[in-house]
Write a protein that holds these residues in place. Structure first.
Motif, PDB file in Angstrom:
ATOM      1  N   LEU A   6       1.108  -1.182   0.103  1.00 56.27           N
ATOM      2  CA  LEU A   6      -0.036  -0.198   0.209  1.00 56.27           C
ATOM      3  C   LEU A   6       0.962   1.365   0.015  1.00 56.27           C
ATOM      4  CD1 LEU A   6      -3.081  -1.194   2.340  1.00 56.27           C
ATOM      5  CD2 LEU A   6      -3.023  -0.906  -0.204  1.00 56.27           C
ATOM      6  N   ILE A   7       1.712   1.122   1.397  1.00 57.02           N
ATOM      7  CA  ILE A   7       3.028   2.301   0.801  1.00 57.02           C
ATOM      8  C   ILE A   7       3.481   2.744  -0.365  1.00 57.02           C
ATOM      9  CG2 ILE A   7       5.097   3.233   1.755  1.00 57.02           C
ATOM     10  CD1 ILE A   7       4.288   1.309   4.249  1.00 57.02           C
ATOM     11  N   TRP A   8       3.730   1.838  -1.124  1.00 60.62           N
ATOM     12  CA  TRP A   8       4.342   1.870  -2.772  1.00 60.62           C
ATOM     13  C   TRP A   8       3.568   2.172  -3.400  1.00 60.62           C
ATOM     14  CZ3 TRP A   8       8.549   2.864  -5.014  1.00 60.62           C
ATOM     15  CH2 TRP A   8       8.926   1.977  -6.190  1.00 60.62           C
ATOM     16  N   GLU A  31      -3.742   0.635  -9.563  1.00 55.34           N
ATOM     17  CA  GLU A  31      -2.947   0.603  -8.825  1.00 55.34           C
ATOM     18  C   GLU A  31      -3.611  -0.605  -7.907  1.00 55.34           C
ATOM     19  OE1 GLU A  31       0.761   0.988  -8.031  1.00 55.34           O
ATOM     20  OE2 GLU A  31       0.978   1.988  -9.684  1.00 55.34           O
ATOM     21  N   ILE A  32      -4.648  -0.255  -7.077  1.00 55.72           N
ATOM     22  CA  ILE A  32      -5.445  -0.822  -6.910  1.00 55.72           C
ATOM     23  C   ILE A  32      -6.354  -1.974  -7.182  1.00 55.72           C
ATOM     24  CG2 ILE A  32      -7.406  -0.697  -5.117  1.00 55.72           C
ATOM     25  CD1 ILE A  32      -4.384   1.214  -4.411  1.00 55.72           C
ATOM     26  N   VAL A  33      -7.103  -2.017  -8.247  1.00 59.76           N
ATOM     27  CA  VAL A  33      -7.855  -3.203  -8.729  1.00 59.76           C
ATOM     28  C   VAL A  33      -6.810  -4.062  -9.300  1.00 59.76           C
ATOM     29  CG1 VAL A  33      -9.450  -3.874 -10.878  1.00 59.76           C
ATOM     30  CG2 VAL A  33     -10.042  -1.589  -9.487  1.00 59.76           C
ATOM     31  N   GLY A  34      -5.937  -3.941  -9.848  1.00 58.41           N
ATOM     32  CA  GLY A  34      -5.077  -4.354 -10.082  1.00 58.41           C
ATOM     33  C   GLY A  34      -4.029  -5.190  -9.505  1.00 58.41           C
ATOM     34  N   PRO A  35      -3.972  -5.389  -8.249  1.00 64.18           N
ATOM     35  CA  PRO A  35      -3.725  -6.059  -7.406  1.00 64.18           C
ATOM     36  C   PRO A  35      -4.706  -7.334  -6.768  1.00 64.18           C
ATOM     37  CG  PRO A  35      -2.750  -4.164  -6.474  1.00 64.18           C
ATOM     38  CD  PRO A  35      -3.299  -3.664  -7.872  1.00 64.18           C
TER      39      PRO A  35
END
Length: 187
Positions: A6-8, A31-35
């Motif tokens: 999350l930090i990255w 960044e959020i849906v991808g992982p």
């Protein structure tokens, strides 16, 4: 560990997200849906909630995603969510805070410079393009895949809400509350 990820992710969002929350939506989505921390539908809901709550959309969404991502990664409990919210909120603001603190003196001193004016003039169309990409990003399969009753009802609520705000003197917050009530009743 989920918090380092999350930090990255939010460090990248905070550092490269220029132009405000709507311009940052494409980067946040990747960044959020991808992982797999949230689904596309949940991301759309987060954007809607972030728009209704006071504050910048990028920070509001960071706070919410920081709260739910640890739970999706197996860290169950309210304290893990609060920790994630605090981390994401601080990290997404940190690059902008440091950059503005560092450059404000320079920009104030050289605000009449043709180079500085040229940079800001060149950034305007980029920001408009990023905001347009946010609109296109939300027109995805999860929201508009097939025309169903839910999609038609959602579009109707949107059009009615727009008309109420644009053509009458009803306060936008009242329209948000009415739209929420209508959505609750209809869905």
């Amino acid at each position: 560990m989920i918090y380092l990820k999350l930090i990255w992710s939010y460090l990248k969002i905070g550092l490269f997200g220029f132009g405000g929350g709507y311009a940052m939506l494409a980067l946040i989505e990747r960044e959020i849906v991808g992982p797999g921390w949230v689904s596309e539908q949940m991301f759309t809901d987060i954007v809607a909630i972030s728009q209704m709550t006071p504050g910048p959309i990028g920070i509001n969404s960071a706070t919410y995603i920081g709260y739910v991502a640890p739970d999706m990664a197996g860290y169950h409990g309210i304290l893990w969510g609060i920790l994630g919210s605090v981390i994401c909120t601080v990290v997404v603001m940190l690059p902008s805070f440091l950059l503005v603190s560092y450059t404000s003196h320079f920009i104030t001193r050289h605000k009449e410079s043709a180079y500085v004016k040229g940079v800001f003039t060149g950034l305007r169309p980029v920001v408009v393009g990023l905001i347009a990409s946010a609109a296109l990003l939300l027109m995805n399969e999860a929201n508009f895949g097939s025309v169903t009753r839910d999609v038609l009802v959602s579009i109707s609520i949107c059009v009615i809400s727009f008309c109420l705000v644009y053509f009458t003197k009803i306060h936008p917050i009242a329209v948000i509350v009415l739209a929420g009530i209508a959505g609750f009743i209809l869905f």
